[in-house]
Design a protein around this motif. Structure first.
Motif, PDB file in Angstrom:
ATOM      1  N   ALA A  76      29.464  45.482  44.995  1.00 13.47           N
ATOM      2  CA  ALA A  76      29.221  44.457  43.982  1.00 13.47           C
ATOM      3  C   ALA A  76      30.520  43.757  43.594  1.00 13.47           C
ATOM      4  O   ALA A  76      30.563  42.530  43.413  1.00 13.47           O
ATOM      5  N   CYS A  77      31.586  44.516  43.476  1.00 10.48           N
ATOM      6  CA  CYS A  77      32.887  43.947  43.108  1.00 10.48           C
ATOM      7  C   CYS A  77      33.376  42.996  44.201  1.00 10.48           C
ATOM      8  O   CYS A  77      33.873  41.898  43.903  1.00 10.48           O
ATOM      9  N   LEU A  78      33.229  43.367  45.467  1.00 12.08           N
ATOM     10  CA  LEU A  78      33.639  42.501  46.571  1.00 12.08           C
ATOM     11  C   LEU A  78      32.756  41.262  46.670  1.00 12.08           C
ATOM     12  O   LEU A  78      33.205  40.204  47.111  1.00 12.08           O
ATOM     13  N   PHE A  79      31.509  41.377  46.288  1.00 11.52           N
ATOM     14  CA  PHE A  79      30.603  40.238  46.281  1.00 11.52           C
ATOM     15  C   PHE A  79      31.025  39.214  45.224  1.00 11.52           C
ATOM     16  O   PHE A  79      30.918  38.004  45.431  1.00 11.52           O
ATOM     17  N   ALA A  80      31.545  39.709  44.097  1.00  8.52           N
ATOM     18  CA  ALA A  80      31.804  38.848  42.953  1.00  8.52           C
ATOM     19  C   ALA A  80      33.264  38.436  42.813  1.00  8.52           C
ATOM     20  O   ALA A  80      33.572  37.541  42.030  1.00  8.52           O
ATOM     21  N   ASN A  81      34.180  39.080  43.554  1.00 10.57           N
ATOM     22  CA  ASN A  81      35.614  38.882  43.352  1.00 10.57           C
ATOM     23  C   ASN A  81      36.351  38.873  44.685  1.00 10.57           C
ATOM     24  O   ASN A  81      35.823  39.296  45.719  1.00 10.57           O
ATOM     25  N   PHE A  82      37.596  38.397  44.629  1.00 14.19           N
ATOM     26  CA  PHE A  82      38.538  38.573  45.732  1.00 14.19           C
ATOM     27  C   PHE A  82      39.872  38.939  45.100  1.00 14.19           C
ATOM     28  O   PHE A  82      39.897  39.389  43.951  1.00 14.19           O
ATOM     29  N   ARG A  83      40.965  38.833  45.887  1.00 15.26           N
ATOM     30  CA  ARG A  83      42.235  39.212  45.277  1.00 15.26           C
ATOM     31  C   ARG A  83      42.378  38.531  43.922  1.00 15.26           C
ATOM     32  O   ARG A  83      41.898  37.427  43.745  1.00 15.26           O
ATOM     33  N   HIS A  84      42.915  39.109  42.961  1.00 15.81           N
ATOM     34  CA  HIS A  84      43.686  40.346  42.920  1.00 15.81           C
ATOM     35  C   HIS A  84      42.855  41.457  42.285  1.00 15.81           C
ATOM     36  O   HIS A  84      43.266  42.599  42.274  1.00 15.81           O
ATOM     37  N   ARG A  85      41.735  41.091  41.771  1.00 19.48           N
ATOM     38  CA  ARG A  85      40.885  42.067  41.090  1.00 19.48           C
ATOM     39  C   ARG A  85      40.466  43.182  42.049  1.00 19.48           C
ATOM     40  O   ARG A  85      40.475  44.369  41.702  1.00 19.48           O
ATOM     41  N   THR A  86      40.090  42.826  43.259  1.00 14.15           N
ATOM     42  CA  THR A  86      39.545  43.820  44.181  1.00 14.15           C
ATOM     43  C   THR A  86      40.564  44.886  44.549  1.00 14.15           C
ATOM     44  O   THR A  86      40.244  46.082  44.573  1.00 14.15           O
TER      45      THR A  86
END
Length: 416
Positions: free
Chosen positions: A220-230
């Motif tokens: 879910a995190c990869l679906f909704a975000n990219f660097r730098h959060r991931t």
């Protein structure tokens, strides 16, 4: 105590004063938002203090291992279905009476919502029908705690596990609600909250996904975000190739929304107590009138801060629901009929889709086929329910419940 606010009061009716409509914010929070703006922090590509605090406190409050904040509850639901591997041709079984965003994200994945009728009285999904609607195409189940009234989660979770089906819990109406002593949002494989609009926790726009499964969280995190959060929050080396680019989406919540929602989260238990007292007084008074029926709440459960309070206006009432709404609004009451219809009335569930979106069109045509039947319980409740003004009943010691009850007596007749 009345909360300090900066919004103007909603337009009052001719005889009744209301406070500003929720959401409202304390002056300290408004000042903190100003500091963010002066710092140029209207966005957060990393994992700033506001986002980290919202996620950690939201997860802790609900007893979950992982929380992911997004820019809406709809985005959180889409991320949930994506994380579960729902894809074109799959079916997800869920309630016909819910806000449409509970299941419309499925169309974007080419998947098919299979709708089932309401249980008597509550409007929540009929559990027997939920499981009877399973087919070999069923990929997951979804339930909604409608208006904040919890579904029977012990039964639903046990049966979902027995059938090997993942379960999504839409808690967007149910902030602070409990089922058998446990917070809603703590039961299913994935739980989703809206934290936008008039919700008891509101950042203006926002959503939160909860899970105990590290893989579901990472997807879910990869679906909704990219660097730098991931790369700051996903530790599993299996996902390392995707940390820089994510998986194609950008559904980040702003730090401003996170900060606003944090105030409400930290004050949620106080809000629950106030709304429970005010709504309890109002519903307790008007449910004694002929033809007015309160929605049943199971023993051991609580509606928390509500989303909307509803009462059913039966045929034995002196006037029908629509006439009663008009009479009460003429007296200055903020009551109305439900805005969301049972989903089978909406065009996408009847096969309508744009010709330039073939995957969505295929899912809509299939949805029209599998949902081409009547949903009598949901339809009856939609035609007879009246929504009460939860968004104005957040003040301690509010006099609105008594004044609303008097207006109901005037409109329906009965002892004061």
């Amino acid at each position: 105590m009345t909360l300090p606010v900066t919004r103007l009061a909603a337009a009052d009716g001719p005889h009744l004063h209301h406070p500003p409509e929720w959401p409202v914010y304390q002056d300290a929070t408004i000042a903190a938002v100003g500091r963010l703006l002066r710092q140029g922090r209207s966005f957060d590509y990393g994992y700033g203090d506001e986002l980290a605090a919202l996620e950690s406190e939201f997860a802790r409050y609900h007893g979950r291992a992982h929380a992911l904040a997004l820019n809406s509850g709809t985005a959180a639901l889409l991320a949930a279905y994506f994380a579960l591997g729902v894809e074109e041709g799959d079916e997800v079984v869920g309630p016909v009476f819910t806000f449409f965003a509970t299941v419309t994200p499925l169309f974007l994945l080419g998947a098919v919502p299979v709708l089932v009728d309401s249980a008597p009285g509550t409007g929540n999904v009929d559990v027997e029908q939920l499981f009877a609607a399973r087919t070999e195409r069923t990929k997951a189940l979804v339930v909604t705690h409608l208006w904040g009234n919890p579904c029977p989660m012990d039964d639903i979770v046990a049966r979902a596990r027995a059938h090997g089906l993942p379960l999504v819990e839409d808690c967007s109406h149910a902030h602070g609600a409990t089922y058998q002593g446990r917070k809603v949002g703590s039961h299913a494989d994935i739980a989703v909250f809206s934290i936008g609009g008039h919700k008891a926790i509101s950042g203006g726009l926002g959503g939160v996904l909860l899970t105990d499964d590290a893989d579901l969280y990472a997807r879910a995190c990869l679906f909704a975000n990219f660097r730098h959060r991931t790369d700051l929050t996903i530790a599993d080396p299996a996902y390392a190739p995707f940390l820089d680019t994510g998986l194609g989406g950008n559904f980040r919540i702003s730090p401003i929304a996170a900060l606003l929602a944090l105030e409400h989260l930290r004050g949620l238990d106080t809000m629950v107590a106030r709304r429970q007292a005010n709504m309890g007084a109002l519903i307790g008074a008007i449910a004694a009138l002929p033809g007015v029926r309160a929605v049943p709440v199971a023993a051991g459960s609580s509606t928390g801060a509500w989303y909307d309070g509803v009462v059913e206006i039966g045929e034995e009432a002196a006037v029908d629901r629509d006439r009663l709404v008009r009479l009460l609004r003429e007296r200055g009451l903020n009551v109305r009929a439900p805005a969301t219809r049972p989903l089978h009335h909406y065009p996408p569930f009847r096969g309508a889709a744009p010709d330039w979106a073939p995957r969505l069109a295929r899912a809509a045509r299939r949805a029209a086929q599998v949902n081409s039947r009547a949903f009598p319980r949901a339809q009856h409740l939609f035609e007879h329910w009246m929504r009460l003004p939860v968004n104005f009943l957040y003040e301690e010691g509010s006099t609105l419940p008594e004044r609303y009850a008097d207006a109901f007596v005037d409109a329906l007749g009965g002892p004061r």
